[in-house]
Design an enzyme around this catalytic site. Structure first.
Site, PDB file in Angstrom:
ATOM      1  N   GLU A 161      -8.765  29.707  12.987  1.00 48.05           N
ATOM      2  CA  GLU A 161      -7.694  30.742  13.022  1.00 48.05           C
ATOM      3  C   GLU A 161      -8.570  32.859  13.342  1.00 48.05           C
ATOM      4  N   ARG A 194       5.192  20.277   4.853  1.00 48.62           N
ATOM      5  CA  ARG A 194       4.722  22.031   5.020  1.00 48.62           C
ATOM      6  C   ARG A 194       4.132  22.712   4.773  1.00 48.62           C
ATOM      7  N   THR A 232       8.478  26.212  13.307  1.00 49.27           N
ATOM      8  CA  THR A 232       7.365  27.088  12.784  1.00 49.27           C
ATOM      9  C   THR A 232       7.435  28.183  13.656  1.00 49.27           C
ATOM     10  N   LEU A 273       2.521  36.187   0.526  1.00 48.03           N
ATOM     11  CA  LEU A 273       2.505  37.001   0.032  1.00 48.03           C
ATOM     12  C   LEU A 273       2.854  36.550  -1.492  1.00 48.03           C
ATOM     13  N   ASN A 274       3.152  36.044  -0.870  1.00 43.26           N
ATOM     14  CA  ASN A 274       3.897  35.234  -3.057  1.00 43.26           C
ATOM     15  C   ASN A 274       2.646  34.863  -3.307  1.00 43.26           C
ATOM     16  N   ARG A 275       1.364  34.684  -3.518  1.00 43.10           N
ATOM     17  CA  ARG A 275       0.019  34.425  -3.638  1.00 43.10           C
ATOM     18  C   ARG A 275      -0.098  35.656  -4.202  1.00 43.10           C
ATOM     19  N   ASN A 308      13.546  13.057  -0.964  1.00 47.36           N
ATOM     20  CA  ASN A 308      12.942  11.391  -1.526  1.00 47.36           C
ATOM     21  C   ASN A 308      12.000  11.688  -2.664  1.00 47.36           C
ATOM     22  N   LEU A 309      11.872  13.145  -2.999  1.00 48.49           N
ATOM     23  CA  LEU A 309      10.722  14.073  -4.419  1.00 48.49           C
ATOM     24  C   LEU A 309       9.407  14.576  -3.906  1.00 48.49           C
ATOM     25  N   SER A 347      -2.686  23.997  12.912  1.00 53.65           N
ATOM     26  CA  SER A 347      -2.964  22.600  11.513  1.00 53.65           C
ATOM     27  C   SER A 347      -2.540  21.222  12.458  1.00 53.65           C
ATOM     28  N   ARG A 380     -10.260  28.667   6.437  1.00 56.85           N
ATOM     29  CA  ARG A 380      -9.033  28.309   8.439  1.00 56.85           C
ATOM     30  C   ARG A 380      -9.837  28.768   9.066  1.00 56.85           C
ATOM     31  N   TYR A 428      -0.177  19.856  10.508  1.00 55.07           N
ATOM     32  CA  TYR A 428       1.008  20.311  10.259  1.00 55.07           C
ATOM     33  C   TYR A 428       1.712  21.434  11.477  1.00 55.07           C
ATOM     34  N   HIS A 429       1.573  21.869  11.780  1.00 49.50           N
ATOM     35  CA  HIS A 429       1.892  22.614  12.325  1.00 49.50           C
ATOM     36  C   HIS A 429       2.183  22.099  14.056  1.00 49.50           C
ATOM     37  N   LYS A 464       5.126  19.393  13.981  1.00 52.39           N
ATOM     38  CA  LYS A 464       6.171  21.185  14.771  1.00 52.39           C
ATOM     39  C   LYS A 464       7.109  21.232  16.258  1.00 52.39           C
TER      40      LYS A 464
HETATM   41  P1  NAD Z   1       9.472  21.861   1.057  1.00 49.41           P
HETATM   42  O1  NAD Z   1       8.057  21.008   0.882  1.00 49.41           O
HETATM   43  O2  NAD Z   1       9.008  22.689  -0.325  1.00 49.41           O
HETATM   44  O3  NAD Z   1      10.627  20.930   0.108  1.00 49.41           O
HETATM   45  C1  NAD Z   1      10.585  20.153   2.176  1.00 49.41           C
HETATM   46  C2  NAD Z   1      11.136  19.129   1.000  1.00 49.41           C
HETATM   47  O4  NAD Z   1      11.218  17.901   1.387  1.00 49.41           O
HETATM   48  C3  NAD Z   1      10.807  18.521  -0.297  1.00 49.41           C
HETATM   49  O5  NAD Z   1      11.813  18.257  -1.398  1.00 49.41           O
HETATM   50  C4  NAD Z   1      10.151  16.742   0.089  1.00 49.41           C
HETATM   51  O6  NAD Z   1      10.398  16.445  -1.464  1.00 49.41           O
HETATM   52  C5  NAD Z   1      11.162  16.483   0.970  1.00 49.41           C
HETATM   53  N1  NAD Z   1      10.500  15.483   1.796  1.00 49.41           N
HETATM   54  C6  NAD Z   1       9.194  15.284   2.632  1.00 49.41           C
HETATM   55  N2  NAD Z   1       9.599  14.394   3.367  1.00 49.41           N
HETATM   56  C7  NAD Z   1      10.362  13.454   3.107  1.00 49.41           C
HETATM   57  C8  NAD Z   1      11.032  12.385   3.296  1.00 49.41           C
HETATM   58  N3  NAD Z   1      10.481  11.839   4.302  1.00 49.41           N
HETATM   59  N4  NAD Z   1      12.352  11.898   3.078  1.00 49.41           N
HETATM   60  C9  NAD Z   1      13.341  12.898   2.251  1.00 49.41           C
HETATM   61  N5  NAD Z   1      12.270  14.325   1.615  1.00 49.41           N
HETATM   62  C10 NAD Z   1      11.407  14.881   2.375  1.00 49.41           C
HETATM   63  O7  NAD Z   1       8.879  22.934   1.697  1.00 49.41           O
HETATM   64  P2  NAD Z   1      10.000  24.283   2.146  1.00 49.41           P
HETATM   65  O8  NAD Z   1       8.665  25.247   1.747  1.00 49.41           O
HETATM   66  O9  NAD Z   1      11.255  24.307   1.647  1.00 49.41           O
HETATM   67  O10 NAD Z   1      10.099  24.114   3.616  1.00 49.41           O
HETATM   68  C11 NAD Z   1      11.527  23.411   4.408  1.00 49.41           C
HETATM   69  C12 NAD Z   1      11.242  23.330   5.628  1.00 49.41           C
HETATM   70  O11 NAD Z   1      11.265  24.730   5.975  1.00 49.41           O
HETATM   71  C13 NAD Z   1       9.269  22.548   6.661  1.00 49.41           C
HETATM   72  O12 NAD Z   1      10.092  21.913   7.055  1.00 49.41           O
HETATM   73  C14 NAD Z   1       8.595  23.662   6.699  1.00 49.41           C
HETATM   74  O13 NAD Z   1       8.103  23.196   7.564  1.00 49.41           O
HETATM   75  C15 NAD Z   1       9.718  24.764   6.711  1.00 49.41           C
HETATM   76  N6  NAD Z   1       9.074  26.028   7.029  1.00 49.41           N
HETATM   77  C16 NAD Z   1       9.066  26.330   5.788  1.00 49.41           C
HETATM   78  C17 NAD Z   1       8.105  27.850   5.166  1.00 49.41           C
HETATM   79  C18 NAD Z   1       7.766  28.543   4.082  1.00 49.41           C
HETATM   80  O14 NAD Z   1       7.012  29.289   4.276  1.00 49.41           O
HETATM   81  N7  NAD Z   1       7.997  27.768   3.321  1.00 49.41           N
HETATM   82  C19 NAD Z   1       8.039  28.660   6.696  1.00 49.41           C
HETATM   83  C20 NAD Z   1       8.413  28.076   8.089  1.00 49.41           C
HETATM   84  C21 NAD Z   1       9.746  27.192   7.762  1.00 49.41           C
HETATM   85  N1  USQ Z   2      -4.146  33.365   3.364  1.00 48.00           N
HETATM   86  C1  USQ Z   2      -5.059  34.361   3.069  1.00 48.00           C
HETATM   87  N2  USQ Z   2      -5.401  34.067   1.933  1.00 48.00           N
HETATM   88  C2  USQ Z   2      -4.529  33.658   0.704  1.00 48.00           C
HETATM   89  C3  USQ Z   2      -3.362  32.403   1.767  1.00 48.00           C
HETATM   90  C4  USQ Z   2      -3.512  32.809   3.017  1.00 48.00           C
HETATM   91  O1  USQ Z   2      -5.824  35.501   3.554  1.00 48.00           O
HETATM   92  O2  USQ Z   2      -4.744  33.179  -0.262  1.00 48.00           O
HETATM   93  C5  USQ Z   2      -4.433  33.792   5.319  1.00 48.00           C
HETATM   94  C6  USQ Z   2      -4.114  32.829   5.830  1.00 48.00           C
HETATM   95  O3  USQ Z   2      -5.632  31.927   6.392  1.00 48.00           O
HETATM   96  C7  USQ Z   2      -3.143  32.739   7.114  1.00 48.00           C
HETATM   97  C8  USQ Z   2      -2.116  33.941   6.478  1.00 48.00           C
HETATM   98  O4  USQ Z   2      -2.509  34.433   5.624  1.00 48.00           O
HETATM   99  O5  USQ Z   2      -4.017  33.638   8.379  1.00 48.00           O
HETATM  100  C9  USQ Z   2      -1.187  32.638   6.849  1.00 48.00           C
HETATM  101  O6  USQ Z   2      -1.137  31.733   5.349  1.00 48.00           O
HETATM  102  P1  USQ Z   2      -0.295  31.661   4.552  1.00 48.00           P
HETATM  103  O7  USQ Z   2      -0.305  29.672   3.343  1.00 48.00           O
HETATM  104  O8  USQ Z   2       0.941  32.518   3.802  1.00 48.00           O
HETATM  105  O9  USQ Z   2       0.569  30.108   5.366  1.00 48.00           O
HETATM  106  P2  USQ Z   2       0.721  29.218   6.528  1.00 48.00           P
HETATM  107  O10 USQ Z   2      -0.225  28.205   6.404  1.00 48.00           O
HETATM  108  O11 USQ Z   2       0.763  29.256   7.775  1.00 48.00           O
HETATM  109  O12 USQ Z   2       2.208  28.381   6.608  1.00 48.00           O
HETATM  110  C10 USQ Z   2       3.484  28.979   6.219  1.00 48.00           C
HETATM  111  C11 USQ Z   2       4.989  27.645   6.027  1.00 48.00           C
HETATM  112  C12 USQ Z   2       4.910  26.801   6.641  1.00 48.00           C
HETATM  113  C13 USQ Z   2       4.838  27.848   7.785  1.00 48.00           C
HETATM  114  C14 USQ Z   2       4.421  28.707   8.257  1.00 48.00           C
HETATM  115  C15 USQ Z   2       4.989  29.684   9.024  1.00 48.00           C
HETATM  116  O13 USQ Z   2       3.625  26.568   4.547  1.00 48.00           O
HETATM  117  O14 USQ Z   2       5.173  25.893   6.233  1.00 48.00           O
HETATM  118  O15 USQ Z   2       5.295  27.001   8.681  1.00 48.00           O
HETATM  119  O16 USQ Z   2       4.253  29.995   6.993  1.00 48.00           O
HETATM  120  S1  USQ Z   2       3.786  30.795  10.170  1.00 48.00           S
HETATM  121  O17 USQ Z   2       3.500  30.975   9.496  1.00 48.00           O
HETATM  122  O18 USQ Z   2       4.935  31.549  11.003  1.00 48.00           O
HETATM  123  O19 USQ Z   2       3.387  29.308  11.269  1.00 48.00           O
END
Ligand code: NAD
Ligand code: USQ
Length: 398
Positions: free
Chosen positions: A331, A101, A145, A246-248, A32-33, A186, A329, A188-189, A192
């Site tokens: 945590e 997410r 997650t 890490l990407n940050r 749904n973007l 959180s 946070r 979000y978590h 899940k």
């Molecule tokens: P993202 O936000 O980039 O992608 C999610 C996509 O789902 C988006 O394109 C969004 O538009 C779409 N979406 C959300 N709600 C919707 C709805 N109701 N109907 C239709 N589309 C919908 O996130 P991501 O990083 O690609 O993560 C994808 C999945 O992987 C998530 O469920 C996230 O929890 C999980 N995940 C991500 C990470 C990470 O580091 N990015 C880590 C662990 C788990």
């Molecule tokens: N953190 C920093 N500096 C920053 C950003 C984050 O120290 O600039 C710390 C946070 O406080 C945290 C850790 O890095 O302790 C991870 O943060 P994050 O933003 O990289 O990851 P998180 O919020 O946990 O969420 C991401 C994804 C989520 C996924 C999750 C996997 O956004 O969708 O579910 O990673 S996990 O962390 O294993 O639960």
């Protein structure tokens, strides 16, 4: 195979769609973007210029000759369309990424908390319900997650289930396998952890075949397929809500910003590269549970790192400075994390590690698009606990 990808325009979904299509599968995306709309709401953009979805699909067809179909649909709110689509397509597998997410976004204010919970739980419930109502025997692969477990507490984290010993009704000790006790950090978590219970129920009651991939923090941006054309490039979130750690750090180093370590940097998290994400999903699809089998849970991660050690690694590569910030946070300031990830290794996963050349590639990507970075959006402002005003009231979140 016929594969439906829910959330196929997102950071993990887009490269997964390309990878599976490139492997010869018949792929349809539903999205749904909302992720693009949240960028508009927050006033930020992906560091990389992501093309509109129709352009992405057109370029993929022109580059590879392969077609990916796409439907604009809200999985959480358009149940009848979703059910009709699953009925019509009768996919062999459905990959479910369609959730909000970001943990910081989910803690930002009441509207974001409520949206995250309603969106994520309704999306999951709708897919499960539609599978039951249509009788389509698709294998559902969900992205969960690592955060459902709560990052350790000194235990080795098993793949989803924990063996416990309890008294039976006759007073004898007996063993049971239960879902690992959830400990979300959180809203979000938390969604899940609740998804897990929905899977447990629909598997037990309706025999749905489900794999839940408990994924760590994903790093990287490009995969083999997204490198084929600049207009296929994956998104690169860097802002304080959606950018992951890490990407940050890599982007911060590329634009000359200090590395923003929250607190002491003693937090340990699990990580996986985006190329391994798409491989793992392909492996999960190729190894569906049998009829009658319980929900499969795999820990989709390849290594663990302390946040402070990651910052030192990036600083060592780039000369960037490290800045310890007040942690927004709630945590643990530090934790050990030991994770069992045998299932995916046994299926053939060969982990991409952080020590490889890929860190350099990500810094290059970040440097190439550095002029798109709005430095005022780098710091994380979403507070887990609302600050108190001088007269003891909670400050209003903005
Ligand atoms: P993202 O936000 O980039 O992608 C999610 C996509 O789902 C988006 O394109 C969004 O538009 C779409 N979406 C959300 N709600 C919707 C709805 N109701 N109907 C239709 N589309 C919908 O996130 P991501 O990083 O690609 O993560 C994808 C999945 O992987 C998530 O469920 C996230 O929890 C999980 N995940 C991500 C990470 C990470 O580091 N990015 C880590 C662990 C788990
Ligand atoms: N953190 C920093 N500096 C920053 C950003 C984050 O120290 O600039 C710390 C946070 O406080 C945290 C850790 O890095 O302790 C991870 O943060 P994050 O933003 O990289 O990851 P998180 O919020 O946990 O969420 C991401 C994804 C989520 C996924 C999750 C996997 O956004 O969708 O579910 O990673 S996990 O962390 O294993 O639960």
């Amino acid at each position: 195979m016929k594969i439906l990808i829910l959330g196929g325009d997102g950071f993990c979904g887009w490269p997964t769609a390309l990878h599976l299509s490139g492997r010869g599968h018949d792929v349809t995306i539903i999205d749904n973007l909302s992720r693009r709309h949240i960028d508009n709401e927050l006033g930020v953009t992906s560091l990389t210029p992501i093309a509109p979805i129709d352009v992405r699909l057109d370029i993929w067809k022109r580059t590879t000759g392969r077609t990916i179909a796409a439907l604009h649909m809200d999985v959480a709110r358009e149940y009848d369309r979703l059910e009709a689509t699953i009925d019509r397509l009768a996919p062999d597998a459905i990959v479910h990424f369609a959730e909000q997410r970001s943990a910081p976004y989910s803690m930002k204010h009441a509207r974001a908390k409520r949206y995250t919970l309603e969106n994520n739980l309704a999306a999951t419930q709708n897919v499960l319900c539609a599978l039951v109502e249509t009788g389509v025997d698709a294998h559902l692969v969900h992205l969960g997650t690592m955060g459902v477990y709560g990052y350790g507490g000194g235990l080795r984290i098993p793949e989803g289930y924990l063996t416990v010993e309890v008294d039976d009704s006759a007073g004898a000790r007996t063993q049971r396998e239960i879902l690992f006790p959830p400990d979300p950090g959180s809203i979000y978590h938390m969604t899940k952890t609740q998804d897990q219970l929905l899977f447990y129920f629909y598997n037990k009651n309706d025999g749905l075949r489900i794999t839940d991939l408990h994924q760590g923090v994903v790093w990287g941006t490009q995969t083999r397929e997204t490198r084929l054309d600049e207009r296929l490039i994956n998104r690169f979130d860097y802002d304080g809500d959606y950018g992951t750690v890490l990407n940050r750090f890599l982007m911060q180093a590329a634009v000359g910003h200090d590395l923003t370590v929250h607190g002491s940097g003693g937090q340990t998290r699990a990580f996986i590269h985006i190329q391994d994400t798409v491989r793992c999903i392909e492996m999960a699809i190729g190894n569906a549970p049998n009829a009658g089998e319980r929900v499969r849970i795999y820990n989709q991660m390849t290594e663990t790192w302390r946040v402070g050690e990651l910052a030192k690694l990036v600083a060592g590569l780039t000369g960037a400075r490290i800045r310890h910030m007040d942690n927004p946070r709630r945590e643990a300031a530090e934790n050990d994390l030991c994770v069992d990830n045998r299932c995916l290794l046994d299926l053939g996963l060969e982990p991409t590690t952080l020590r490889g050349q890929l860190l350099g590639e990500i810094i290059d990507v970040a440097q190439r698009y550095a002029d798109r970075c709005d430095e005022t959006r780098i710091l994380s402002t979403s507070q887990w606990v609302r600050p108190q005003t001088p007269d003891g009231d909670r400050a209003l979140a903005v």
